[in-house]
Design a protein around this motif. Structure first.
Motif, PDB file in Angstrom:
ATOM      1  N   PHE A  88      -3.062  -8.129   1.892  1.00 24.54           N
ATOM      2  CA  PHE A  88      -3.612  -9.376   2.406  1.00 24.54           C
ATOM      3  C   PHE A  88      -2.679 -10.497   1.969  1.00 24.54           C
ATOM      4  CE2 PHE A  88      -7.429  -6.732   2.313  1.00 24.54           C
ATOM      5  CZ  PHE A  88      -7.958  -7.007   3.555  1.00 24.54           C
ATOM      6  N   HIS A  89      -2.132 -11.193   2.958  1.00 18.77           N
ATOM      7  CA  HIS A  89      -1.191 -12.275   2.689  1.00 18.77           C
ATOM      8  C   HIS A  89      -1.873 -13.603   2.997  1.00 18.77           C
ATOM      9  CE1 HIS A  89       2.536 -14.728   3.954  1.00 18.77           C
ATOM     10  NE2 HIS A  89       2.388 -14.787   2.639  1.00 18.77           N
ATOM     11  N   PHE A  90      -1.838 -14.493   2.027  1.00 22.12           N
ATOM     12  CA  PHE A  90      -2.429 -15.824   2.170  1.00 22.12           C
ATOM     13  C   PHE A  90      -1.288 -16.837   2.180  1.00 22.12           C
ATOM     14  CE2 PHE A  90      -5.297 -12.971  -0.028  1.00 22.12           C
ATOM     15  CZ  PHE A  90      -6.488 -13.142   0.648  1.00 22.12           C
ATOM     16  N   PRO A  91      -0.810 -17.226   3.365  1.00 18.95           N
ATOM     17  CA  PRO A  91       0.397 -18.059   3.455  1.00 18.95           C
ATOM     18  C   PRO A  91       0.103 -19.550   3.325  1.00 18.95           C
ATOM     19  CG  PRO A  91      -0.304 -17.428   5.649  1.00 18.95           C
ATOM     20  CD  PRO A  91      -1.306 -16.833   4.682  1.00 18.95           C
ATOM     21  N   ARG A  92      -0.078 -20.017   2.094  1.00 18.22           N
ATOM     22  CA  ARG A  92      -0.409 -21.421   1.878  1.00 18.22           C
ATOM     23  C   ARG A  92       0.699 -22.139   1.108  1.00 18.22           C
ATOM     24  NH1 ARG A  92      -6.827 -21.940   0.397  1.00 18.22           N
ATOM     25  NH2 ARG A  92      -7.645 -21.206   2.398  1.00 18.22           N
ATOM     26  N   GLN A  94       3.326 -23.504  -1.216  1.00 19.40           N
ATOM     27  CA  GLN A  94       3.747 -23.194  -2.573  1.00 19.40           C
ATOM     28  C   GLN A  94       2.753 -22.296  -3.311  1.00 19.40           C
ATOM     29  OE1 GLN A  94       4.517 -26.922  -4.486  1.00 19.40           O
ATOM     30  NE2 GLN A  94       6.507 -27.181  -3.488  1.00 19.40           N
ATOM     31  N   SER A  95       1.522 -22.240  -2.850  1.00 23.68           N
ATOM     32  CA  SER A  95       0.527 -21.372  -3.487  1.00 23.68           C
ATOM     33  C   SER A  95       0.309 -20.081  -2.702  1.00 23.68           C
ATOM     34  CB  SER A  95      -0.802 -22.118  -3.643  1.00 23.68           C
ATOM     35  OG  SER A  95      -1.317 -22.487  -2.378  1.00 23.68           O
ATOM     36  N   SER A  96       1.295 -19.693  -1.904  1.00 23.75           N
ATOM     37  CA  SER A  96       1.218 -18.460  -1.130  1.00 23.75           C
ATOM     38  C   SER A  96       0.937 -17.273  -2.056  1.00 23.75           C
ATOM     39  CB  SER A  96       2.544 -18.242  -0.396  1.00 23.75           C
ATOM     40  OG  SER A  96       2.530 -17.040   0.327  1.00 23.75           O
ATOM     41  N   SER A  97       0.077 -16.352  -1.584  1.00 22.00           N
ATOM     42  CA  SER A  97      -0.363 -15.231  -2.430  1.00 22.00           C
ATOM     43  C   SER A  97      -0.358 -13.940  -1.631  1.00 22.00           C
ATOM     44  CB  SER A  97      -1.772 -15.490  -2.964  1.00 22.00           C
ATOM     45  OG  SER A  97      -1.845 -16.735  -3.633  1.00 22.00           O
ATOM     46  N   LEU A  98      -0.256 -12.826  -2.360  1.00 23.16           N
ATOM     47  CA  LEU A  98      -0.272 -11.509  -1.727  1.00 23.16           C
ATOM     48  C   LEU A  98      -1.100 -10.550  -2.576  1.00 23.16           C
ATOM     49  CD1 LEU A  98       0.954  -9.691   0.571  1.00 23.16           C
ATOM     50  CD2 LEU A  98       2.636  -8.968  -1.137  1.00 23.16           C
ATOM     51  N   ALA A  99      -2.057  -9.879  -1.932  1.00 22.44           N
ATOM     52  CA  ALA A  99      -2.824  -8.818  -2.583  1.00 22.44           C
ATOM     53  C   ALA A  99      -2.336  -7.486  -2.037  1.00 22.44           C
ATOM     54  CB  ALA A  99      -4.313  -8.992  -2.301  1.00 22.44           C
ATOM     55  N   GLU A 100      -1.897  -6.624  -2.930  1.00 22.85           N
ATOM     56  CA  GLU A 100      -1.406  -5.293  -2.568  1.00 22.85           C
ATOM     57  C   GLU A 100      -2.404  -4.264  -3.080  1.00 22.85           C
ATOM     58  OE1 GLU A 100       2.383  -2.359  -3.598  1.00 22.85           O
ATOM     59  OE2 GLU A 100       2.507  -4.520  -4.015  1.00 22.85           O
ATOM     60  N   ILE A 101      -3.000  -3.483  -2.165  1.00 21.51           N
ATOM     61  CA  ILE A 101      -4.112  -2.596  -2.490  1.00 21.51           C
ATOM     62  C   ILE A 101      -3.697  -1.144  -2.273  1.00 21.51           C
ATOM     63  CG2 ILE A 101      -6.519  -2.037  -1.962  1.00 21.51           C
ATOM     64  CD1 ILE A 101      -6.759  -4.882  -0.798  1.00 21.51           C
ATOM     65  N   SER A 102      -3.905  -0.312  -3.275  1.00 25.63           N
ATOM     66  CA  SER A 102      -3.567   1.103  -3.144  1.00 25.63           C
ATOM     67  C   SER A 102      -4.482   1.771  -2.127  1.00 25.63           C
ATOM     68  CB  SER A 102      -3.689   1.819  -4.495  1.00 25.63           C
ATOM     69  OG  SER A 102      -5.033   1.810  -4.943  1.00 25.63           O
ATOM     70  N   ASN A 103      -4.047   2.898  -1.608  1.00 20.19           N
ATOM     71  CA  ASN A 103      -4.783   3.561  -0.539  1.00 20.19           C
ATOM     72  C   ASN A 103      -6.163   4.040  -0.972  1.00 20.19           C
ATOM     73  OD1 ASN A 103      -4.464   4.028   2.223  1.00 20.19           O
ATOM     74  ND2 ASN A 103      -4.123   6.208   1.907  1.00 20.19           N
ATOM     75  N   ASN A 104      -6.340   4.328  -2.278  1.00 22.77           N
ATOM     76  CA  ASN A 104      -7.649   4.766  -2.768  1.00 22.77           C
ATOM     77  C   ASN A 104      -8.496   3.597  -3.268  1.00 22.77           C
ATOM     78  OD1 ASN A 104      -6.425   4.080  -5.154  1.00 22.77           O
ATOM     79  ND2 ASN A 104      -6.499   6.134  -6.062  1.00 22.77           N
ATOM     80  N   PHE A 105      -7.986   2.371  -3.095  1.00 24.21           N
ATOM     81  CA  PHE A 105      -8.678   1.119  -3.441  1.00 24.21           C
ATOM     82  C   PHE A 105      -8.860   0.906  -4.950  1.00 24.21           C
ATOM     83  CE2 PHE A 105     -10.302   2.481   0.715  1.00 24.21           C
ATOM     84  CZ  PHE A 105      -9.943   1.386   1.496  1.00 24.21           C
ATOM     85  N   LYS A 106      -8.288   1.762  -5.774  1.00 26.00           N
ATOM     86  CA  LYS A 106      -8.539   1.661  -7.213  1.00 26.00           C
ATOM     87  C   LYS A 106      -7.640   0.646  -7.922  1.00 26.00           C
ATOM     88  CE  LYS A 106     -10.441   6.298  -7.879  1.00 26.00           C
ATOM     89  NZ  LYS A 106     -11.778   5.787  -8.220  1.00 26.00           N
ATOM     90  N   ASN A 107      -6.481   0.366  -7.365  1.00 29.82           N
ATOM     91  CA  ASN A 107      -5.530  -0.533  -8.022  1.00 29.82           C
ATOM     92  C   ASN A 107      -5.072  -1.622  -7.063  1.00 29.82           C
ATOM     93  OD1 ASN A 107      -4.991   0.889 -10.730  1.00 29.82           O
ATOM     94  ND2 ASN A 107      -4.716   2.536  -9.232  1.00 29.82           N
ATOM     95  N   ILE A 108      -5.142  -2.849  -7.556  1.00 29.37           N
ATOM     96  CA  ILE A 108      -4.761  -4.005  -6.749  1.00 29.37           C
ATOM     97  C   ILE A 108      -3.834  -4.890  -7.571  1.00 29.37           C
ATOM     98  CG2 ILE A 108      -5.588  -6.072  -5.552  1.00 29.37           C
ATOM     99  CD1 ILE A 108      -8.296  -4.588  -5.227  1.00 29.37           C
ATOM    100  N   ARG A 109      -2.748  -5.302  -6.968  1.00 29.78           N
ATOM    101  CA  ARG A 109      -1.867  -6.284  -7.594  1.00 29.78           C
ATOM    102  C   ARG A 109      -1.945  -7.574  -6.794  1.00 29.78           C
ATOM    103  NH1 ARG A 109       4.265  -4.720  -8.342  1.00 29.78           N
ATOM    104  NH2 ARG A 109       4.250  -5.018  -6.082  1.00 29.78           N
ATOM    105  N   PHE A 110      -2.310  -8.643  -7.470  1.00 34.45           N
ATOM    106  CA  PHE A 110      -2.468  -9.941  -6.811  1.00 34.45           C
ATOM    107  C   PHE A 110      -1.382 -10.869  -7.343  1.00 34.45           C
ATOM    108  CE2 PHE A 110      -4.138 -14.104  -5.863  1.00 34.45           C
ATOM    109  CZ  PHE A 110      -4.791 -13.936  -4.651  1.00 34.45           C
ATOM    110  N   SER A 111      -0.389 -11.160  -6.490  1.00 28.69           N
ATOM    111  CA  SER A 111       0.737 -12.005  -6.882  1.00 28.69           C
ATOM    112  C   SER A 111       0.574 -13.383  -6.267  1.00 28.69           C
ATOM    113  CB  SER A 111       2.054 -11.385  -6.409  1.00 28.69           C
ATOM    114  OG  SER A 111       2.203 -10.073  -6.920  1.00 28.69           O
ATOM    115  N   SER A 112       0.752 -14.408  -7.094  1.00 31.85           N
ATOM    116  CA  SER A 112       0.530 -15.767  -6.599  1.00 31.85           C
ATOM    117  C   SER A 112       1.207 -16.788  -7.499  1.00 31.85           C
ATOM    118  CB  SER A 112      -0.965 -16.061  -6.530  1.00 31.85           C
ATOM    119  OG  SER A 112      -1.192 -17.391  -6.111  1.00 31.85           O
ATOM    120  N   LYS A 113       1.585 -17.910  -6.927  1.00 33.54           N
ATOM    121  CA  LYS A 113       2.099 -19.053  -7.682  1.00 33.54           C
ATOM    122  C   LYS A 113       1.004 -20.093  -7.907  1.00 33.54           C
ATOM    123  CE  LYS A 113       6.479 -18.201  -8.489  1.00 33.54           C
ATOM    124  NZ  LYS A 113       7.013 -18.175  -9.874  1.00 33.54           N
TER     125      LYS A 113
END
Length: 289
Positions: A88-92, A94-113
């Protein structure tokens, strides 16, 4: 004072929330942690080591997967999917963010400024729950939920159709409002339960409480209170229309449709014509409690 209490329970970088009987471990530090603790203070579950999902929040830049067009683009976010990841990409800006979700939904990395973490309070977790709930035999429903003793009443309606009105009338009667706009439904041991959550609408009162449901009500403002049985077909269509899901993700849509079909087989459905005053609770009390 309550926020300081929350901080004391979670001295490290880990926070655990329990919403809809799904536990999420948040790995976060700094001011964002303080905001998450305050926002989810009624849904914290300290001591739970075996979380269903882990979200690692990183204050850094990221790269979108190359050559993958979005399955879905909205005004505020894009949804992309690869063979083993969902994004899920939130293109806002300077505060643009990206959530990367594993296929089994157990691990999520949320990168953001974004140093404020606003997306982690409402928009992202709501989208996340609409995606993961079908994996837990559940659905996020656009509805109001009110608990009376051990029973929960669920009310669905279009915008301005009466959900917030029912919540306000419930508060006048000192009833428990789980949420006025979003309700989690899950099937547990062959019974359906409703759960409160912190992502409210017009009425700010929410509760982490839950309870079994046996009826769904479709609201219609009227001059008098009345009940009318709804057809199974109309009940099914209304549940699907009021469910949060990703239409372009065929797996997600298929599971939501299956849950809606199962709900129709296990829950009674009614049209509730109601006067916008507290008499509606006396009317329901006489017939369903």
């Amino acid at each position: 004072m309550k926020e300081n209490c929350c901080l004391a329970k979670f001295p490290g970088t880990k926070i655990i929330t329990g919403i809809g009987k799904i536990s999420i471990r948040w790995d976060v530090a700094g001011s964002i942690k303080d905001r998450i603790l305050n926002h989810y203070r009624d849904f914290l579950t300290p001591g739970n080591k075996n979380a269903d999902i882990e979200i690692k929040i990183e204050n850094n830049s990221f790269r979108l997967p190359q050559g993958i067009p979005p399955l879905l683009s909205t005004r505020n976010w894009d949804y992309l999917r690869t063979r083993d990841r969902r994004y899920f990409h939130f293109p806002r800006g300077q505060s643009s963010s990206l959530a990367e979700i594993s296929n089994n939904f157990k691990n999520i990395r949320f990168s953001s400024k974004d140093k404020h973490g606003q997306l982690l309070l409402y928009l992202f977790p709501e989208i996340l729950y609409s995606l993961i709930l079908p994996e837990f035999e559940g659905v996020l429903l656009h509805a109001c939920g009110i608990k009376i003793r051990n029973k929960v009443f669920i009310f669905m309606a279009p915008p301005e159709g009466g959900k917030s009105t029912m919540a306000k009338l419930a508060l006048e009667k000192d009833l428990t409002v789980l949420n006025d706009d979003r309700i989690i439904l899950r099937k547990l041991k062959d019974r359906y339960f409703a759960f409160g959550n912190p992502w409210h609408g017009e009425v700010g009162n929410t509760s982490p409480d839950s309870g079994e449901i046996k009826e769904l009500f479709f609201l219609k403002k009227a001059k008098r209170n009345y009940i009318r049985k709804i057809t199974r077909k109309d009940m099914f269509l209304n549940i699907v229309r009021n469910s949060f899901y990703l239409r372009e993700d065929k797996e997600n849509l298929k599971k939501v449709v299956e849950i809606a079909s199962d709900l129709v087989d296990n829950i009674e459905g009614y049209i509730l014509g109601f006067r916008p005053d507290v008499s509606v609770w006396r009317y329901l009390d006489e017939r369903f409690i």
